[in-house]
Design a protein around this motif. Sequence first.
Motif, mmCIF file in Angstrom:
data_model
loop_
_atom_site.group_PDB
_atom_site.id
_atom_site.type_symbol
_atom_site.label_atom_id
_atom_site.label_comp_id
_atom_site.label_asym_id
_atom_site.label_seq_id
_atom_site.Cartn_x
_atom_site.Cartn_y
_atom_site.Cartn_z
ATOM 1 N N GLY A 24 0.798 -1.213 0.000
ATOM 2 C CA GLY A 24 0.000 0.000 0.000
ATOM 3 C C GLY A 24 0.834 1.270 0.000
ATOM 4 N N LYS A 25 2.065 1.179 0.479
ATOM 5 C CA LYS A 25 2.950 2.353 0.545
ATOM 6 C C LYS A 25 3.942 2.394 -0.611
ATOM 7 C CE LYS A 25 2.697 2.702 5.590
ATOM 8 N NZ LYS A 25 1.544 1.800 5.674
ATOM 9 N N LEU A 26 4.033 1.321 -1.390
ATOM 10 C CA LEU A 26 5.056 1.229 -2.425
ATOM 11 C C LEU A 26 4.908 2.284 -3.525
ATOM 12 C CD1 LEU A 26 7.525 -0.169 -3.545
ATOM 13 C CD2 LEU A 26 6.030 -1.918 -4.554
ATOM 14 N N PRO A 27 3.714 2.529 -4.089
ATOM 15 C CA PRO A 27 3.619 3.565 -5.125
ATOM 16 C C PRO A 27 4.039 4.940 -4.611
ATOM 17 C CG PRO A 27 1.669 2.165 -5.185
ATOM 18 C CD PRO A 27 2.420 1.804 -3.938
ATOM 19 N N GLY A 28 3.683 5.261 -3.374
ATOM 20 C CA GLY A 28 4.117 6.535 -2.796
ATOM 21 C C GLY A 28 5.619 6.602 -2.640
ATOM 22 N N ALA A 29 6.229 5.483 -2.214
ATOM 23 C CA ALA A 29 7.689 5.436 -2.084
ATOM 24 C C ALA A 29 8.358 5.612 -3.443
ATOM 25 C CB ALA A 29 8.108 4.116 -1.450
ATOM 26 N N ALA A 30 7.769 5.012 -4.488
ATOM 27 C CA ALA A 30 8.320 5.164 -5.837
ATOM 28 C C ALA A 30 8.277 6.624 -6.279
ATOM 29 C CB ALA A 30 7.547 4.286 -6.818
ATOM 30 N N ALA A 31 7.187 7.311 -5.950
ATOM 31 C CA ALA A 31 7.082 8.732 -6.288
ATOM 32 C C ALA A 31 8.130 9.549 -5.529
ATOM 33 C CB ALA A 31 5.682 9.243 -5.968
ATOM 34 N N ARG A 32 8.367 9.203 -4.273
ATOM 35 C CA ARG A 32 9.391 9.905 -3.498
ATOM 36 C C ARG A 32 10.770 9.713 -4.132
ATOM 37 N NH1 ARG A 32 7.991 9.408 2.998
ATOM 38 N NH2 ARG A 32 5.731 9.627 2.828
ATOM 39 N N ILE A 33 11.063 8.482 -4.541
ATOM 40 C CA ILE A 33 12.356 8.213 -5.182
ATOM 41 C C ILE A 33 12.490 9.033 -6.462
ATOM 42 C CG2 ILE A 33 13.751 6.443 -6.311
ATOM 43 C CD1 ILE A 33 12.521 4.416 -4.348
ATOM 44 N N ALA A 34 11.416 9.095 -7.246
ATOM 45 C CA ALA A 34 11.444 9.889 -8.482
ATOM 46 C C ALA A 34 11.724 11.355 -8.156
ATOM 47 C CB ALA A 34 10.121 9.752 -9.228
ATOM 48 N N GLY A 35 11.103 11.851 -7.081
ATOM 49 C CA GLY A 35 11.349 13.232 -6.680
ATOM 50 C C GLY A 35 12.797 13.464 -6.287
ATOM 51 N N LEU A 36 13.384 12.514 -5.575
ATOM 52 C CA LEU A 36 14.787 12.641 -5.164
ATOM 53 C C LEU A 36 15.717 12.602 -6.371
ATOM 54 C CD1 LEU A 36 14.768 10.327 -2.005
ATOM 55 C CD2 LEU A 36 14.807 12.832 -2.068
ATOM 56 N N PHE A 37 15.457 11.692 -7.302
ATOM 57 C CA PHE A 37 16.283 11.627 -8.518
ATOM 58 C C PHE A 37 16.193 12.945 -9.295
ATOM 59 C CE2 PHE A 37 16.191 6.697 -9.100
ATOM 60 C CZ PHE A 37 16.962 6.574 -7.976
ATOM 61 N N HIS A 38 14.976 13.470 -9.385
ATOM 62 C CA HIS A 38 14.767 14.727 -10.105
ATOM 63 C C HIS A 38 15.545 15.861 -9.428
ATOM 64 C CE1 HIS A 38 12.527 17.638 -12.559
ATOM 65 N NE2 HIS A 38 12.402 18.361 -11.453
ATOM 66 N N CYS A 39 15.524 15.897 -8.111
ATOM 67 C CA CYS A 39 16.279 16.925 -7.374
ATOM 68 C C CYS A 39 17.770 16.792 -7.640
ATOM 69 C CB CYS A 39 15.995 16.817 -5.877
ATOM 70 S SG CYS A 39 14.356 17.399 -5.388
ATOM 71 N N TYR A 40 18.264 15.574 -7.683
ATOM 72 C CA TYR A 40 19.692 15.370 -7.918
ATOM 73 C C TYR A 40 20.080 15.874 -9.307
ATOM 74 C CZ TYR A 40 24.279 13.187 -7.621
ATOM 75 O OH TYR A 40 25.634 12.978 -7.566
ATOM 76 N N ILE A 41 19.229 15.598 -10.285
ATOM 77 C CA ILE A 41 19.531 16.005 -11.662
ATOM 78 C C ILE A 41 19.480 17.520 -11.813
ATOM 79 C CG2 ILE A 41 18.706 15.872 -14.043
ATOM 80 C CD1 ILE A 41 17.626 13.048 -13.329
ATOM 81 N N HIS A 42 18.516 18.167 -11.141
ATOM 82 C CA HIS A 42 18.288 19.610 -11.347
ATOM 83 C C HIS A 42 18.655 20.439 -10.118
ATOM 84 C CE1 HIS A 42 16.215 18.881 -15.160
ATOM 85 N NE2 HIS A 42 15.596 17.879 -14.566
#
Length: 502
Positions: free
Chosen positions: A365-383
């Motif tokens: 139940g928490k996995l899709p939210g965790a995936a979105a958080r990871i995407a946000g962190l990757f995006h922050c690292y890139i930009h």
Amino acid sequence: MVKRFADKARLYNDIATDWEGDPISLDKPEPPSFGEEDFPPGLWDKLKAVSQALEVPIELPATQGLAVLAAACQKRFVIQVEPGYTEPLNLWPCCALEPANRKSPSLKNMAAPLASWEIDRSRDMGPEIERCTLEYKAQSARLKKLEKDYGAADDPAEREKIFATLSELSKSIKPIPMPPQIFTQDTSPEKLAVLLENNHEKMAIFSAEGGIFDIISGRYSNGMPNLDIFLQAHSGDAVRVDRVGRSGVYLKEPALTMGLSPQPDVIRSLADRQGFKGRGFIARFLFALPRSNVGQRTLEPKPLSAYVEEQYARTIRALLDYVNEVPLIIHLSQKAYDSWKTFQLTVEMEMGENGDLAGMKDFGGKLPGAAARIAGLFHCYIHAHNGPQVERVSFATMSAALSLAGKLSAHTRTVYDLMGVDPDIEDARRMLNWIVKESKHRFTLRECHRALQGSFSRKEALEPALKVLTERGYIRLMARPSTQGPGRPSIIYEVHPLIIRK
């Protein structure tokens, strides 16, 4: 005698060929290793360099790096997945590894930019802290003198005048500023509340061991677990922490990141700790359980690339330098959202009956939210250097995050198996052990329940384990139940001949 054995062998072969394939193991397959496809290019270069230099599994610096990135981004940014639905960027990655795997050197290297940023900020704030300290001491001394004068004054008008001065002075005293702290190690729930309060409601806990689990379990509270602040600070919900003899701490939207690398034995015991599973504490972790490199290392030091180290440090420090009253919002591109939505629907199906996440819905139940958080962190690292809030999350960034989330899910399933969290699998193992120990080629439901009634109080309780063994090809229901004597016919199961032969 030879003929009798030949007849038995012929019978065995006939029975064996009547089964469809070999039984499917009750043990989870070894989870996949993290790869280049799971991270942004620059971050992958850093993780790979540390892994090679220290000869540690890539999952160790990877989970530690995720925690460092989360510590730098939490409360500075959030990711909006859908209208009205945002996720904070704190994470709880946890890599389980045996001792001698250089966990501490890896953590020290990955967290170095955080530590150096803390030192620099403390040095920059030094003169201001010194000035405020002197001012605070002077005003406090004056306040004490006024309090003494107020107590000694007999004239009501004089007392009123002193009181007005006291009131004005007490309001003007400013607290001594504190240098920012990004992370701590093992800390009590009460101390964590103070750290969060003093650091804009964000904090990270980094440790190469699992001592924090003992503290949460009640090391300092007579064995009573204190989970509330940890649970609330993962999701960003308001929480109040009352303290004996002191004022309580109220946190509106706390954010806590945890980056841990305890031993597998520590992980194995988590499900037995009071409240850890029932309240969803375990389900908030993203586990990695890699194969240890100990015994296969060359033990030859490999220097780290100065360029890779500098780029990583600059990126983390750039993220730490963002100062904003409210978190900046990161948005998804349409393709990124579409891929995330597909992932969310896939996870939903996997939580259904017979799905890979059927026995761990709390995590699923928490996995899709965790995936979105990871995407946000990757995006922050890139930009990091041009404003993560300016650009939308790309399809490539989301694809990497979803790939990593899928692998973390596989690792977490293995960890749940290690903890014995899936009760149906554990019951199936218990039943299979009885079958093998007693060399049962076939058995009735009645005798199975009689033998295992210490674990299964009712016959109905056997059904999930029987279903698991049947679906995995260990046993099958005989086509024609026995009808010996009066009463209901016995329910009989056949056992795959390979099980007894092994």
